[in-house]
Design an enzyme around this catalytic site. Sequence first.
Site, PDB file in Angstrom:
ATOM      1  N   SER A 221       1.136  23.292 -41.240  1.00 61.95           N
ATOM      2  CA  SER A 221       2.398  22.762 -41.764  1.00 61.95           C
ATOM      3  C   SER A 221       2.381  22.574 -43.269  1.00 61.95           C
ATOM      4  CB  SER A 221       2.660  21.403 -41.101  1.00 61.95           C
ATOM      5  OG  SER A 221       3.650  20.705 -41.810  1.00 61.95           O
TER       6      SER A 221
ATOM      7  N   TYR B 193      -0.119  13.058 -39.347  1.00 64.95           N
ATOM      8  CA  TYR B 193       0.260  14.405 -38.911  1.00 64.95           C
ATOM      9  C   TYR B 193      -0.352  15.453 -39.827  1.00 64.95           C
ATOM     10  CZ  TYR B 193       3.401  18.457 -38.230  1.00 64.95           C
ATOM     11  OH  TYR B 193       3.909  19.721 -38.012  1.00 64.95           O
TER      12      TYR B 193
ATOM     13  N   LYS C 272      -3.198  18.281 -39.014  1.00 63.94           N
ATOM     14  CA  LYS C 272      -2.888  19.719 -39.140  1.00 63.94           C
ATOM     15  C   LYS C 272      -3.900  20.387 -40.068  1.00 63.94           C
ATOM     16  CE  LYS C 272       0.675  20.540 -36.553  1.00 63.94           C
ATOM     17  NZ  LYS C 272       0.674  21.566 -35.514  1.00 63.94           N
TER      18      LYS C 272
HETATM   19  P1  NAD Z   1       8.547  20.983 -30.228  1.00 64.84           P
HETATM   20  O1  NAD Z   1       8.349  19.521 -30.042  1.00 64.84           O
HETATM   21  O2  NAD Z   1       9.840  21.569 -29.800  1.00 64.84           O
HETATM   22  O3  NAD Z   1       7.378  21.812 -29.549  1.00 64.84           O
HETATM   23  C1  NAD Z   1       6.106  21.283 -29.287  1.00 64.84           C
HETATM   24  C2  NAD Z   1       5.781  21.575 -27.818  1.00 64.84           C
HETATM   25  O4  NAD Z   1       4.451  21.122 -27.553  1.00 64.84           O
HETATM   26  C3  NAD Z   1       6.707  20.837 -26.860  1.00 64.84           C
HETATM   27  O5  NAD Z   1       7.184  21.740 -25.885  1.00 64.84           O
HETATM   28  C4  NAD Z   1       5.827  19.751 -26.230  1.00 64.84           C
HETATM   29  O6  NAD Z   1       6.232  19.420 -24.924  1.00 64.84           O
HETATM   30  C5  NAD Z   1       4.459  20.400 -26.302  1.00 64.84           C
HETATM   31  N1  NAD Z   1       3.331  19.471 -26.372  1.00 64.84           N
HETATM   32  C6  NAD Z   1       3.183  18.401 -27.198  1.00 64.84           C
HETATM   33  N2  NAD Z   1       1.996  17.804 -26.976  1.00 64.84           N
HETATM   34  C7  NAD Z   1       1.369  18.519 -25.994  1.00 64.84           C
HETATM   35  C8  NAD Z   1       0.144  18.400 -25.320  1.00 64.84           C
HETATM   36  N3  NAD Z   1      -0.702  17.393 -25.605  1.00 64.84           N
HETATM   37  N4  NAD Z   1      -0.170  19.307 -24.364  1.00 64.84           N
HETATM   38  C9  NAD Z   1       0.682  20.310 -24.065  1.00 64.84           C
HETATM   39  N5  NAD Z   1       1.881  20.466 -24.649  1.00 64.84           N
HETATM   40  C10 NAD Z   1       2.230  19.589 -25.605  1.00 64.84           C
HETATM   41  O7  NAD Z   1       8.280  21.263 -31.781  1.00 64.84           O
HETATM   42  P2  NAD Z   1       8.369  22.610 -32.611  1.00 64.84           P
HETATM   43  O8  NAD Z   1       9.243  22.313 -33.760  1.00 64.84           O
HETATM   44  O9  NAD Z   1       8.674  23.766 -31.721  1.00 64.84           O
HETATM   45  O10 NAD Z   1       6.867  22.711 -33.169  1.00 64.84           O
HETATM   46  C11 NAD Z   1       5.938  23.674 -32.704  1.00 64.84           C
HETATM   47  C12 NAD Z   1       4.699  23.617 -33.586  1.00 64.84           C
HETATM   48  O11 NAD Z   1       5.023  23.987 -34.920  1.00 64.84           O
HETATM   49  C13 NAD Z   1       4.048  22.232 -33.699  1.00 64.84           C
HETATM   50  O12 NAD Z   1       2.650  22.410 -33.751  1.00 64.84           O
HETATM   51  C14 NAD Z   1       4.547  21.702 -35.017  1.00 64.84           C
HETATM   52  O13 NAD Z   1       3.682  20.739 -35.569  1.00 64.84           O
HETATM   53  C15 NAD Z   1       4.571  22.981 -35.813  1.00 64.84           C
HETATM   54  N6  NAD Z   1       5.478  22.951 -36.963  1.00 64.84           N
HETATM   55  C16 NAD Z   1       6.810  22.817 -36.759  1.00 64.84           C
HETATM   56  C17 NAD Z   1       7.673  22.840 -37.852  1.00 64.84           C
HETATM   57  C18 NAD Z   1       9.157  22.684 -37.708  1.00 64.84           C
HETATM   58  O14 NAD Z   1       9.835  22.624 -38.732  1.00 64.84           O
HETATM   59  N7  NAD Z   1       9.704  22.629 -36.497  1.00 64.84           N
HETATM   60  C19 NAD Z   1       7.139  23.015 -39.147  1.00 64.84           C
HETATM   61  C20 NAD Z   1       5.756  23.084 -39.297  1.00 64.84           C
HETATM   62  C21 NAD Z   1       4.928  23.096 -38.191  1.00 64.84           C
HETATM   63  C1  UD1 Z   2       9.273  18.968 -40.571  1.00 67.78           C
HETATM   64  C2  UD1 Z   2       8.782  19.120 -39.140  1.00 67.78           C
HETATM   65  C3  UD1 Z   2       7.279  19.064 -39.116  1.00 67.78           C
HETATM   66  C4  UD1 Z   2       6.752  20.109 -40.085  1.00 67.78           C
HETATM   67  C5  UD1 Z   2       7.311  19.920 -41.501  1.00 67.78           C
HETATM   68  C6  UD1 Z   2       6.922  21.072 -42.431  1.00 67.78           C
HETATM   69  C7  UD1 Z   2      10.122  18.330 -37.271  1.00 67.78           C
HETATM   70  C8  UD1 Z   2      10.608  17.171 -36.478  1.00 67.78           C
HETATM   71  N1  UD1 Z   2       9.325  18.053 -38.296  1.00 67.78           N
HETATM   72  O1  UD1 Z   2       8.919  17.664 -41.079  1.00 67.78           O
HETATM   73  O2  UD1 Z   2       6.815  19.387 -37.795  1.00 67.78           O
HETATM   74  O3  UD1 Z   2       5.353  20.103 -40.085  1.00 67.78           O
HETATM   75  O4  UD1 Z   2       8.735  19.951 -41.407  1.00 67.78           O
HETATM   76  O5  UD1 Z   2       7.512  20.898 -43.675  1.00 67.78           O
HETATM   77  O6  UD1 Z   2      10.441  19.446 -36.969  1.00 67.78           O
HETATM   78  N2  UD1 Z   2      15.999  12.994 -42.433  1.00 67.78           N
HETATM   79  C9  UD1 Z   2      17.143  12.226 -42.605  1.00 67.78           C
HETATM   80  N3  UD1 Z   2      17.815  11.830 -41.487  1.00 67.78           N
HETATM   81  C10 UD1 Z   2      17.413  12.136 -40.222  1.00 67.78           C
HETATM   82  C11 UD1 Z   2      16.247  12.930 -40.077  1.00 67.78           C
HETATM   83  C12 UD1 Z   2      15.560  13.336 -41.196  1.00 67.78           C
HETATM   84  O7  UD1 Z   2      17.529  11.909 -43.730  1.00 67.78           O
HETATM   85  O8  UD1 Z   2      18.071  11.739 -39.249  1.00 67.78           O
HETATM   86  C13 UD1 Z   2      15.278  13.436 -43.651  1.00 67.78           C
HETATM   87  C14 UD1 Z   2      13.820  13.028 -43.655  1.00 67.78           C
HETATM   88  O9  UD1 Z   2      13.629  11.731 -44.150  1.00 67.78           O
HETATM   89  C15 UD1 Z   2      13.239  14.110 -44.585  1.00 67.78           C
HETATM   90  C16 UD1 Z   2      14.105  15.344 -44.284  1.00 67.78           C
HETATM   91  O10 UD1 Z   2      15.297  14.852 -43.667  1.00 67.78           O
HETATM   92  O11 UD1 Z   2      13.423  13.748 -45.937  1.00 67.78           O
HETATM   93  C17 UD1 Z   2      13.429  16.322 -43.328  1.00 67.78           C
HETATM   94  O12 UD1 Z   2      12.968  15.578 -42.197  1.00 67.78           O
HETATM   95  P1  UD1 Z   2      12.442  16.303 -40.861  1.00 67.78           P
HETATM   96  O13 UD1 Z   2      13.441  17.268 -40.365  1.00 67.78           O
HETATM   97  O14 UD1 Z   2      11.949  15.233 -39.940  1.00 67.78           O
HETATM   98  O15 UD1 Z   2      11.280  17.225 -41.456  1.00 67.78           O
HETATM   99  P2  UD1 Z   2       9.886  16.964 -42.157  1.00 67.78           P
HETATM  100  O16 UD1 Z   2       9.504  15.534 -42.185  1.00 67.78           O
HETATM  101  O17 UD1 Z   2       9.926  17.751 -43.411  1.00 67.78           O
END
Ligand code: NAD
Ligand code: UD1
Length: 303
Positions: free
Chosen positions: A117, A141, A145
């Site tokens: 991340s 977190y 990571k």
């Molecule tokens: P998400 O919550 O939709 O997906 C995570 C999945 O992992 C879920 O289906 C959850 O049920 C499963 N999970 C959680 N803990 C588990 C465990 N102990 N055993 C088995 N399954 C488990 O979130 P996402 O946004 O799809 O994120 C996927 C991956 O990408 C994560 O590792 C997250 O940290 C990483 N990531 C996401 C973002 C983002 O912006 N969404 C950015 C950077 C990194």
């Molecule tokens: C997100 C991802 C994280 C990933 C990271 C990489 C999720 C939930 N989090 O974190 O897994 O590793 O990007 O950059 O997918 N905010 C508001 N109001 C809200 C929610 C959020 O103002 O209701 C603001 C937060 O304070 C933050 C910004 O929006 O400043 C983004 O927040 P969020 O979407 O949770 O993302 P990250 O914390 O960047």
Amino acid sequence: MNVLVTGGAGFIGSHVSERLVALGNQVQVLDNLSTGKRENLPPSELLNFQEGDIRDQELVAECCDQADAVIHLAAVASVQASVDDPAGTHQSNFDGTLNLLEACRKSDVKRFLYACSAAIYGDTEVLPVKEETALNPLTPYAVDKLSGEYYLGYYSRQYGLNTSSFRFFNIYGPRQDPSSPYSGVISIMADRLLSGREMTIFGDGKQTRDFVYVGDLADLLVESLARTDMSGSIMNVGTGKQTSLLDLKSALESVSGKTLKVSFDDPRKGDIKFSCAAVTRLVTCFGKVPTTPIKEGLRELLG
Ligand code: NAD
Ligand code: UD1
């Protein structure tokens, strides 16, 4: 190819699994459904869903025994959740990763892709952030990571596991669950816009993120599975552009023709102010960056 997708029932995982199946791969999804949903996954004979936990060593070993490659996405994805519960989230975000690496070492898994991340950079003075930028993980977190990424490097050097750590920036798109206060900001904005409810912006709304459309990320991960020249690689996955929350609000309003009601509250603890990826490595390795323009991605999301 038999691909194990951990967290495959989640937001990103379901898009990755869908693409893998469409290309004729055998897909095993391992997910504890803590945030994921079974219905996110397409019905297919090529897809086997296993409800279970990456902290379960025996189960993880069984899954890895059948796999040629692993795409490890399972984690507690919320930065805030880790601030509220460092020890609990550590078990999934770090222990689970180490379990998988150990199981891969003992089996015949050839490729291991990891969801790292942008959070590991913390607040940086210079943007865009390069992979060589000094790391400053500000939250549990981010620490977990980054530790996982270091372990990938170790398993690559020590055991020859073909690993790649992708530092995802902020991923958005259909199936991102807006139902929790911990959910990704775009999913919350879109949900509140469509339901007419107010959303809270933490801080002044001028914070930025580098938003990547989930379809672009899924394509990239699937393409990188076959790469034999990337072992030990570390790479940003971003667009190289940053968008503030206030600009995001305007973009959503212009795409939908609706108005998003917002209120403002204090910034969240550990929250990063500005984030934007340097994409040179991505371009050198794949010849492209994620291409979907933000307004097009938002249109797809709103349906
Ligand atoms: P998400 O919550 O939709 O997906 C995570 C999945 O992992 C879920 O289906 C959850 O049920 C499963 N999970 C959680 N803990 C588990 C465990 N102990 N055993 C088995 N399954 C488990 O979130 P996402 O946004 O799809 O994120 C996927 C991956 O990408 C994560 O590792 C997250 O940290 C990483 N990531 C996401 C973002 C983002 O912006 N969404 C950015 C950077 C990194
Ligand atoms: C997100 C991802 C994280 C990933 C990271 C990489 C999720 C939930 N989090 O974190 O897994 O590793 O990007 O950059 O997918 N905010 C508001 N109001 C809200 C929610 C959020 O103002 O209701 C603001 C937060 O304070 C933050 C910004 O929006 O400043 C983004 O927040 P969020 O979407 O949770 O993302 P990250 O914390 O960047």
